[in-house]
Write an enzyme that holds these catalytic residues in place. Structure first.
Site, mmCIF file in Angstrom:
data_model
loop_
_atom_site.group_PDB
_atom_site.id
_atom_site.type_symbol
_atom_site.label_atom_id
_atom_site.label_comp_id
_atom_site.label_asym_id
_atom_site.label_seq_id
_atom_site.Cartn_x
_atom_site.Cartn_y
_atom_site.Cartn_z
ATOM 1 N N GLY A 50 43.763 12.534 129.369
ATOM 2 C CA GLY A 50 43.487 13.112 128.063
ATOM 3 C C GLY A 50 43.113 12.052 127.056
ATOM 4 O O GLY A 50 43.815 11.048 126.900
ATOM 5 N N GLY A 55 45.597 11.516 122.814
ATOM 6 C CA GLY A 55 45.032 10.477 123.671
ATOM 7 C C GLY A 55 44.429 9.318 122.908
ATOM 8 O O GLY A 55 44.596 8.156 123.292
ATOM 9 N N ASP A 74 39.250 12.425 131.238
ATOM 10 C CA ASP A 74 39.130 13.533 130.289
ATOM 11 C C ASP A 74 37.844 14.293 130.587
ATOM 12 O O ASP A 74 36.793 13.687 130.840
ATOM 13 C CB ASP A 74 39.123 13.039 128.843
ATOM 14 C CG ASP A 74 39.383 14.166 127.852
ATOM 15 O OD1 ASP A 74 40.394 14.111 127.147
ATOM 16 O OD2 ASP A 74 38.572 15.113 127.787
ATOM 17 N N ASN A 82 36.392 17.522 115.990
ATOM 18 C CA ASN A 82 37.374 16.525 116.417
ATOM 19 C C ASN A 82 37.480 15.345 115.445
ATOM 20 O O ASN A 82 38.472 14.612 115.467
ATOM 21 C CB ASN A 82 37.005 15.962 117.794
ATOM 22 C CG ASN A 82 36.926 17.007 118.885
ATOM 23 O OD1 ASN A 82 36.102 16.918 119.784
ATOM 24 N ND2 ASN A 82 37.793 18.013 118.826
ATOM 25 N N ARG A 85 40.625 14.123 113.080
ATOM 26 C CA ARG A 85 41.936 13.683 113.552
ATOM 27 C C ARG A 85 41.866 12.788 114.779
ATOM 28 O O ARG A 85 42.873 12.217 115.176
ATOM 29 C CB ARG A 85 42.814 14.897 113.863
ATOM 30 C CG ARG A 85 42.322 15.733 115.041
ATOM 31 C CD ARG A 85 43.083 17.040 115.164
ATOM 32 N NE ARG A 85 42.663 17.808 116.334
ATOM 33 C CZ ARG A 85 41.571 18.548 116.397
ATOM 34 N NH1 ARG A 85 40.773 18.621 115.343
ATOM 35 N NH2 ARG A 85 41.259 19.223 117.492
ATOM 36 N N CYS A 199 46.065 50.316 127.643
ATOM 37 C CA CYS A 199 45.721 51.425 126.763
ATOM 38 C C CYS A 199 45.516 50.955 125.321
ATOM 39 O O CYS A 199 44.691 51.515 124.590
ATOM 40 C CB CYS A 199 46.797 52.511 126.824
ATOM 41 S SG CYS A 199 48.440 51.950 126.341
#
Length: 608
Positions: A50, A55, A74, A82, A85, A199
């Site tokens: 990651g 990561g 990754d 992205n 952060r 349903c």
């Protein structure tokens, strides 16, 4: 300038023995860690899985701590969203591999680092047990339950320690996993995505999320592969009638879909008098030519200040009707036409999201439910919980602290549960015990865990005659138990092979019939199956039982899973410590429930 570190009020700089500034960029780290521990760090071989929110922070921390032998895996590419952060990425990196860009960035922090990036899925065969076995430790920074389960099983099979972490908004968690010494990732049940009764989705939606679930199923039905488990499978014939034609007018198809679903089908639903009452009036059908007479460009603002993005405004019904037709036409355009029959909904696919947003809003209009902006629809449909950069930074820092503790214990005949290793919870803004960081002791393996304990899982289905073996493999063994490519055995014979998931002459020649029901394979209530997944190095027994009275409202998927037992076992002669651990498990389960709570989507999402 070389890195410096402040410890106990003292500033530690990269100074040489003669008091001058050292040219060694590791001098300050060496001073802080000590020569012996620094050498362990320098020689450790790490696999980081990651390279997203956690990561990026993790890789930066590892390199600045002195680790230099790292491989990163990754699957994702960088999206504009992205950049707020995941601070190793810049706008020019958009659409590039996260693993590759993160590797390039952290190499600039410290010379002499040996970091290799892999742009791929950690579930691919090349990242199997043999690949994992060459590392000293594996450090997770993943954002989804399926991949975390997979890495957990790989590390158990390879007998490698695993640092596991995740964050959800302001909440986070870090723990250490080692085979036979601590709980594995699957020893405690994890919150799963909310599944709604058939349903409710098909006939009586009451919330926006019901309509969005319906719209996502509609997208997969119209443009994805055949799937008998799709909640709208009764509409399959009508929705797929254009896929076999070479030339199709996408705009005409869009109008026909509108006519079928938002006019004719709603009229049929409204005629089912037993479903409706004064408290729940019948739905109202929409007519395309009447709807588009409205202002297609008008937007309903989310507030009165005007300080909102266009995507945060609610479109008119006319805009939704025309938007649906435009999205269908785009799917039938020359550059997308070949993907019809193999597409799957993704919140990051703008055309797919447009289709789902418009279709869901039109259904909300049918049922008098407040319609949504595209922003809100994407957040709910994609199960998005806003990520917090500071939480990611805290979690990544805690992972490195626990990593140092694990490295200190490698080679010693001392269980990790007796070391300084801990599970640490990040709880904010309402921390219990008045602490944001809450450490707790590592717990012993759960003896009832079907992955690392008893290795027996139990599944209850409503009727053996209604379940094909291929559906059991896909929905139960892969979906619920997390296997990647499972083979299923009964009485020593293979009854499902992942090489033959669909009926074919080759499968029949091998004695395999994916289309056979459990009854046709000779199973009865309480039958014992064996599950083997060579890619994960995972195997378990599976007891399959039948319960004709299984509550469809409570278990709309048609099956119930009981994978683990109750509370973890206490250590003999350790009553007080056992009670302490019981309390800790309770606190951790409370945190899990907090992580699972989301007023809109009622699901769990971790930062990417």
């Amino acid at each position: 300038t070389w890195p410096s570190y402040r410890i106990g009020g003292s500033l530690i700089r990269g100074m040489g023995d003669d008091g001058t500034m050292s040219k060694d960029p590791n001098c300050a780290v060496r001073t802080v860690l000590g020569e012996e521990r620094f050498n362990v760090v320098q020689n450790a071989k790490l696999l980081v899985v990651g390279a997203g929110g956690i990561g990026c922070e993790l890789l930066k921390n590892l390199v600045l701590t002195g680790f230099r032998n790292i491989e990163v895996v990754d699957l994702d590419t960088i999206d504009v969203s992205n950049l707020n952060r995941q601070f190793l990425f810049r706008r020019q990196h958009v659409d590039r591999s996260k693993a590759e860009v993160a590797t390039e960035a952290v190499k600039q922090f410290r010379s002499g680092t040996n970091i290799t990036s892999h742009h791929g899925n950690v579930k691919d065969a090349k990242f199997g047990i043999e690949f994992v076995s060459k590392f000293d430790l594996v450090v997770n920074a993943l954002d989804n339950l399926e991949a975390r389960r997979h890495v957990n099983r790989l590390c158990l099979a390879a007998e490698k320690p695993l640092l596991e972490a995740g964050s959800t908004g302001h909440l986070g968690q870090v723990t250490v996993i080692k085979k036979g010494e601590t709980e594995c990732f699957e020893c405690q049940a994890k919150p799963t995505q909310k599944v709604y009764p058939y349903c409710t989705i098909r006939s009586t939606p009451e919330k926006p999320v019901h309509c969005l679930t319906w719209a996502k199923n509609l997208y997969d039905l119209c443009f994805g592969p055949e799937d008998e488990s799709n909640l709208l499978s009764d509409l399959a014939t009508e929705m797929r009638q254009f896929q076999s034609e070479d030339t199709v007018d996408g705009e005409l198809v869009g109008k026909k879909i509108f006519q079928s679903l938002f006019t004719e089908d709603i009229i049929k639903q409204a005629a089912l008098a037993d479903l409706w009452s004064d408290e729940r009036p019948p739905p109202t059908s929409l007519v395309f030519k009447d709807v588009i007479k409205g202002d297609a460009k008008a937007m309903v603002p989310a507030d009165d200040n005007g300080n909102v993005l266009q995507a945060q405004k609610v479109p008119t019904v006319a805009a939704d009707a025309l938007g649906l037709v435009k999205a269908v036409a785009s799917m039938y355009s020359p550059d997308r036409r070949s993907l019809i029959g193999q597409s799957a909904f993704s919140k990051d696919d703008s055309i797919a999201m447009d289709f789902v947003h418009c279709a869901a809003n039109l259904r909300m209009e049918n049922y008098r439910i407040g319609r949504l902006s595209r922003w809100d629809a994407q957040s709910i449909a994609g199960a998005i919980i806003p990520a917090v950069a500071s939480t990611n930074a805290i979690v990544a820092g805690l992972e490195v602290v626990q990593l140092m503790h694990v490295l200190a214990e490698l080679g010693k005949n001392k269980p990790l549960r007796e070391s300084r290793c801990k599970t640490v919870w990040v709880r904010y803004p309402e921390p219990s015990r008045k602490k944001i960081l809450q450490p707790s002791s590592l717990l012993a393996p759960n003896k009832s865990c079907f992955v690392c304990g008893s290795r027996t899982a139990r599944i209850v289905v409503k009727g053996f005659r209604d379940w094909k073996i291929s559906a059991l493999a896909k929905s139960c063994v892969q979906g619920a138990l997390g296997a990647a490519r499972p083979a299923i055995y009964f009485n020593g014979s293979c009854i499902f092979d992942p090489e033959y998931p669909e009926p074919s002459e080759e499968a029949a020649d091998e004695g395999l019939h994916p289309e056979w029901t459990l009854t046709e394979w000779g199973l009865s209530s309480g039958s014992l199956l064996q599950i083997e997944d060579e890619g994960q190095g995972f195997s378990c027994n599976l007891v399959v039982s039948e319960d004709p009275e299984l509550d469809e409202e409570k278990f709309p998927t048609g099956f119930q899973v009981a994978t683990t037992g109750g509370e973890p076992e206490k250590d003999a002669g350790d009553g007080a410590q056992g009670e302490k651990r019981k309390a800790e498990v309770g606190d951790e389960n409370l945190a899990s429930k907090k992580q699972a709570t989301d007023a809109n989507c009622e699901t769990v999402s971790l930062d990417d």
